[in-house]
Motif scaffolding. Structure first.
Motif, short mmCIF file in Angstrom:
data_model
loop_
_atom_site.label_atom_id
_atom_site.label_comp_id
_atom_site.label_asym_id
_atom_site.label_seq_id
_atom_site.Cartn_x
_atom_site.Cartn_y
_atom_site.Cartn_z
N GLY A 103 -43.35 114.73 44.79
CA GLY A 103 -44.41 114.46 45.74
C GLY A 103 -44.91 113.05 45.52
O GLY A 103 -44.46 112.33 44.62
N THR A 104 -45.87 112.64 46.36
CA THR A 104 -46.37 111.27 46.26
C THR A 104 -47.02 110.99 44.91
O THR A 104 -46.82 109.93 44.30
CB THR A 104 -47.38 111.00 47.39
OG1 THR A 104 -48.42 111.99 47.35
CG2 THR A 104 -46.70 111.03 48.75
N GLU A 181 -55.90 119.37 54.64
CA GLU A 181 -54.54 118.86 54.74
C GLU A 181 -53.75 119.57 55.83
O GLU A 181 -53.44 120.77 55.73
CB GLU A 181 -53.81 119.01 53.39
CG GLU A 181 -52.46 118.33 53.32
CD GLU A 181 -52.54 116.82 53.34
OE1 GLU A 181 -51.51 116.17 53.60
OE2 GLU A 181 -53.64 116.27 53.09
N ARG A 224 -48.85 120.72 43.84
CA ARG A 224 -47.74 120.27 44.68
C ARG A 224 -47.50 118.78 44.51
O ARG A 224 -46.74 118.17 45.26
CB ARG A 224 -48.03 120.61 46.15
CG ARG A 224 -47.94 122.11 46.42
CD ARG A 224 -48.76 122.53 47.62
NE ARG A 224 -50.21 122.41 47.34
CZ ARG A 224 -51.15 122.83 48.18
NH1 ARG A 224 -50.81 123.42 49.30
NH2 ARG A 224 -52.43 122.68 47.88
N ASP A 226 -49.21 116.05 45.08
CA ASP A 226 -49.44 115.27 46.29
C ASP A 226 -50.87 114.71 46.25
O ASP A 226 -51.80 115.40 45.85
CB ASP A 226 -49.25 116.16 47.52
CG ASP A 226 -49.38 115.40 48.82
OD1 ASP A 226 -48.40 114.78 49.24
OD2 ASP A 226 -50.48 115.43 49.42
N ARG A 229 -53.15 116.68 48.91
CA ARG A 229 -53.35 118.11 48.64
C ARG A 229 -53.96 118.38 47.27
O ARG A 229 -54.63 119.39 47.08
CB ARG A 229 -52.00 118.83 48.72
CG ARG A 229 -51.37 118.85 50.10
CD ARG A 229 -50.05 119.58 50.07
NE ARG A 229 -49.35 119.54 51.34
CZ ARG A 229 -49.52 120.39 52.33
NH1 ARG A 229 -50.41 121.37 52.21
NH2 ARG A 229 -48.84 120.28 53.46
N ASP A 230 -53.71 117.50 46.30
CA ASP A 230 -54.07 117.82 44.92
C ASP A 230 -54.99 116.79 44.26
O ASP A 230 -56.08 117.14 43.81
CB ASP A 230 -52.79 117.98 44.08
CG ASP A 230 -51.85 119.02 44.64
OD1 ASP A 230 -52.18 120.22 44.54
OD2 ASP A 230 -50.79 118.66 45.19
#
Length: 413
Positions: A103-104, A181, A224, A226, A229-230
């Motif tokens: 993820g990013t 998100e 995840r 991200d 999201r996180d």
């Protein structure tokens, strides 16, 4: 915090770009051509360089050969100054547990060894797959004024697009108090029904805060990996996460009334429409501002040439972008974007189309609402974009009727 901290930038250029297939069959999404002579990644890199940010790591992953060649040809600094570099960084194994970027946030976490975590240093994390111009220094100044640990670039978009973005809730000062998100029911902006505040996927972090949050996230089994999201939702308890309003960003020598331009070109339809934005008499995206140039690789192409064919008919182009090395021999181009070294032969008409580098259009062809990939040779008399049922039997056609032609599809029976 002093007002001129060291800033290291990461450009996230490793996405698959599956919604741009077949254009991303052999190249990463950031390496897809745009606007004739450019690649999509050129816009993010130009914004950083024009803003005076010259310490840049480009994180690559999928189908990176074309992207790496472009970075080599157009974006390699001489290395005379230690803090001026653009370095591509591939996903690599630092331990038995590491692998592809998950993820990013994981992409940055796996490369924390590249950071010098100083009290006053900042980290800019920008995507490589949007078309826009931005003075990033103005976002950094906002981050410093607010004493923020993280700042998210945000833009107002129609509410029906909420499913495509991370949507932000914030107070009038920009303090973020909620992330949603890619939710269809994300809350509208107070007082602006039908509008939501969307994250652009561009971030400024204080380096120590980023290091702390990435280390904590790596231990969460449910993560995840991200940012949207996180990482950012986990930071909200600190009350130091801010939204920077992209619509306040000012580019030198632009008219005050000129609306800001930002396009997510993640689908073929969005990509096509963004290119068509360039062809009007007053294009939405100004590529001709010398104070804010969009930089790219420089090739020794001759100037475009418009010549007369054997019947005495001149080549012509209107409302179009024609790149270096193109030759129009009696052909006609309208409202289209031609890449480098495209040849258009006698009697052919190209309308509302995008033609990549080194394509050859034979005589008496008719092409409309079509994207031609690199090195496509269209035979004499071919019609593309006029009979979509026929086109679907050979080429990829979007729901809105845009035909995508590759060398492989043109050779198919």
């Amino acid at each position: 915090m002093k007002m001129n901290p060291r800033v290291v930038a990461f450009v996230l250029a490793g996405g698959m770009g599956s919604r741009l297939l077949p254009l991303t069959e052999a190249r990463a999404k950031p390496a897809v051509p745009f606007g004739g002579k450019y690649r999509i990644i050129d816009f993010a890199l130009s914004n950083l360089i024009n803003s005076g940010l010259c310490s840049i790591y480009v994180l690559v992953q999928y189908r990176s050969d074309s992207l790496l060649r472009h970075l080599r040809d157009g974006w390699q600094f001489g290395g005379l100054l230690q803090d001026q570099f653009i370095v591509p960084v591939a996903a690599q194994l630092h331990s038995e547990e590491d692998g592809w970027y998950r993820g990013t946030a994981d992409a940055i976490f796996q490369n924390l060894n590249l950071l010098d975590i100083a009290d006053d240093s900042l980290v800019a994390i920008f995507g490589a797959d949007h078309i826009y111009r931005m003075d990033i220094r103005q976002m950094i100044d906002f981050h410093l004024r607010m004493h923020a640990e993280a700042t998210v670039a945000a833009i107002t978009v129609p509410a029906h697009q909420a499913i495509e973005f991370g949507v932000i809730e914030c107070d009038p000062q920009g303090v973020i108090n909620g992330f949603h998100e890619k939710r269809e029911d994300a809350p509208n902006i107070p007082g602006k029904p039908g509008k939501v505040y969307a994250s652009m996927g561009n971030y400024i972090f204080s380096a120590r805060a980023l290091f702390r949050e990435l280390q904590a996230d790596a231990t969460r089994a449910e993560s995840r990996f991200d940012f949207g999201r996180d990482i950012l939702p986990a930071m909200l308890a600190h009350k130091s996460v801010y939204a920077y309003d992209y619509q306040t960003n000012v580019i030198p020598e632009e008219f005050d009334e000129t609306p800001v331009y930002w396009r997510d070109v993640g689908t073929l339809d969005a990509y096509f429409e963004a290119q068509m934005d360039l062809c009007g008499p007053l294009p939405s995206l100004n590529l001709y501002n010398r104070r804010w140039p969009i930089r790219t690789a420089s090739y020794p192409d001759p100037s475009a040439k418009f010549s007369i064919d054997q019947h005495g008919e001149p080549g012509s182009a209107t409302r179009s972008i024609i790149s270096g090395g193109c030759i129009l021999s009696g052909g006609t181009v309208r409202s289209s974007v031609l890449g480098r070294s495209v040849k258009v032969h006698s009697g052919s008409v190209i309308e509302d189309s995008i033609v990549f580098d080194n394509c050859v259009i034979g005589a008496n062809c008719k092409i409309q609402r079509t994207i031609l990939d690199e090195n496509v040779e269209v035979p004499d008399g071919e019609c593309i974009g006029y009979d979509l049922d026929r086109d679907r039997s050979r080429h990829h056609v979007t729901d809105t009727g845009i035909v995508v032609v590759t060398s492989k599809s043109l050779r198919s029976p």
